[in-house]
Motif scaffolding. Structure first.
Motif, PDB file in Angstrom:
ATOM      1  N   GLY A  12      31.949  30.738  40.491  1.00 28.11           N
ATOM      2  CA  GLY A  12      30.950  30.884  39.371  1.00 28.11           C
ATOM      3  C   GLY A  12      30.270  32.175  39.410  1.00 28.11           C
ATOM      4  O   GLY A  12      30.480  32.771  40.567  1.00 28.11           O
ATOM      5  N   GLY A  13      29.602  32.558  38.425  1.00 28.98           N
ATOM      6  CA  GLY A  13      28.958  33.650  38.450  1.00 28.98           C
ATOM      7  C   GLY A  13      27.753  33.843  39.392  1.00 28.98           C
ATOM      8  O   GLY A  13      27.383  34.910  40.053  1.00 28.98           O
ATOM      9  N   SER A  61      37.869  30.513  37.695  1.00 24.50           N
ATOM     10  CA  SER A  61      36.858  31.546  38.031  1.00 24.50           C
ATOM     11  C   SER A  61      36.036  31.864  36.371  1.00 24.50           C
ATOM     12  O   SER A  61      36.638  31.568  35.484  1.00 24.50           O
ATOM     13  N   PHE A  62      34.713  32.361  36.975  1.00 27.91           N
ATOM     14  CA  PHE A  62      34.290  33.101  35.765  1.00 27.91           C
ATOM     15  C   PHE A  62      35.087  34.025  35.183  1.00 27.91           C
ATOM     16  O   PHE A  62      36.179  34.754  35.778  1.00 27.91           O
ATOM     17  N   PRO A  81      30.638  41.257  33.256  1.00 21.34           N
ATOM     18  CA  PRO A  81      29.400  41.926  33.292  1.00 21.34           C
ATOM     19  C   PRO A  81      29.099  41.833  34.794  1.00 21.34           C
ATOM     20  O   PRO A  81      28.085  42.920  35.202  1.00 21.34           O
ATOM     21  N   LYS A  82      29.423  41.304  35.607  1.00 20.52           N
ATOM     22  CA  LYS A  82      29.314  41.526  37.219  1.00 20.52           C
ATOM     23  C   LYS A  82      30.484  42.676  37.677  1.00 20.52           C
ATOM     24  O   LYS A  82      31.471  42.480  37.837  1.00 20.52           O
ATOM     25  N   LEU A  83      29.594  43.936  37.746  1.00 22.58           N
ATOM     26  CA  LEU A  83      30.324  45.012  37.745  1.00 22.58           C
ATOM     27  C   LEU A  83      31.343  45.177  39.033  1.00 22.58           C
ATOM     28  O   LEU A  83      32.473  45.616  38.838  1.00 22.58           O
ATOM     29  N   ALA A  84      30.818  44.493  40.251  1.00 24.15           N
ATOM     30  CA  ALA A  84      31.359  44.632  41.414  1.00 24.15           C
ATOM     31  C   ALA A  84      32.822  43.930  41.293  1.00 24.15           C
ATOM     32  O   ALA A  84      33.737  44.206  42.077  1.00 24.15           O
ATOM     33  N   TRP A  85      33.034  42.818  40.409  1.00 20.74           N
ATOM     34  CA  TRP A  85      34.041  42.108  40.200  1.00 20.74           C
ATOM     35  C   TRP A  85      35.034  42.747  39.028  1.00 20.74           C
ATOM     36  O   TRP A  85      35.889  41.952  38.670  1.00 20.74           O
TER      37      TRP A  85
END
Length: 291
Positions: A12-13, A61-62, A81-85
């Motif tokens: 999850g996020g 997965s998100f 939007p989770k830049l690292a991922w």
């Protein structure tokens, strides 16, 4: 001889929930890790599973994610939007450490599948599962198969009609006031300055929230007519919400279609906090049997 187990990753996020379980979908051990960076989080995930003899792993997965096995980026998280991922090769990284069958889908698809095989949709032909939490997402199943095409559904970003008393501009970085932008947990906190679980059941925000969730159920009913619509996630832990959603849904439908009784049609997860984990274990079992 020690029984080989199935692995489950509910990515999850906010957190990764990892578990091992049996072919009977019995959860033997479960842990969770914060979702930070791939380097940090995946190291914890890999160390957890290395303690066990596994025969397959299911990952929910998100997203968005690439779900097509023939694609060069299959198994990647894509435009999150989770830049690292962004563009992270999730399945590829797991395969380096665990050369096993791996089932790969979205977190909401996995939760939908858990409810389909062992929860509120067990024995039915179809279901749609929404999670209303840190974000909003949904998975749909028809006769045991996920409904998807060029990609997986992103129903959490549908456009909904604004509540006449709601002036909140929305927080989705892509669409502003889509369903996720105005109905997810962060939208509640940004409006009120308080987390949803700390608000009283008679706070006016819940009427607004029910108005939007009922529209998701209404749109889903008219587009897919599933046997059951399941609303999970942290927001739906507010037990008073479902009656409000039923009331708003009836107003929206206005007698146009005849659905099953709402107490059986628009429901919360029978598996409570376990749909994603059970779904991932079930998908892992299928991946093992199909090899």
């Amino acid at each position: 001889m020690t029984e080989k187990l199935l692995g489950s990753i509910e990515a999850g996020g906010t957190k990764f929930v990892c578990a091992v379980g049996t072919e009977a979908l019995e959860i033997k051990k479960r842990v969770s890790f914060p979702t930070t960076t791939p380097e940090e989080t995946m190291a914890l995930v890999i160390d957890f599973f290395k303690q066990y003899e596994l025969k397959a792993i299911g990952i929910g997965s998100f997203g968005p994610i690439d779900i097509h096995p023939e694609s060069p980026t299959y198994g990647h998280i894509t435009s999150t939007p989770k830049l690292a991922w962004q563009d992270y090769d999730f399945v590829g990284e797991m395969k380096k450490h665990f050369p096993l069958p791996i089932a790969w889908t979205t977190d909401v698809n996995a939760a939908a599948y858990g409810e389909y095989v062992a929860g509120s949709a067990k024995g039915l032909s179809s279901c749609v599962y929404y999670t209303i939490g840190t974000g909003v997402g949904a998975g749909a199943i028809q006769k045991g198969k996920f409904i998807e095409g060029f990609s997986h559904p992103e129903m959490g970003h549908m456009i909904v009609r604004r509540h006449p008393e709601d002036q909140f501009e929305g927080w989705c970085p892509f669409h502003g006031d889509c369903l996720e932008g105005i109905a997810a947990g962060p939208a509640i906190e940004k409006r009120t300055g308080t987390k949803g679980q700390e608000l009283s059941s008679d706070d006016p925000i819940w009427e607004i929230e029910a108005y939007y969730i009922a529209q998701a159920a209404y749109n889903t009913t008219l587009m897919l007519a599933p046997d059951v619509i399941i609303f999970g996630g942290g927001v739906m832990k507010q037990r008073h919400m479902m009656e409000k959603v039923h009331d708003e849904f009836e107003k929206l439908v206005n007698g146009y279609v005849k659905t099953p009784p709402l107490k059986d049609y628009i429901v919360t997860p029978k598996l409570e906090d376990d749909p994603g984990t059970i779904g991932c274990l079930a998908l892992a079992k299928e991946a093992y049997e199909a090899q």
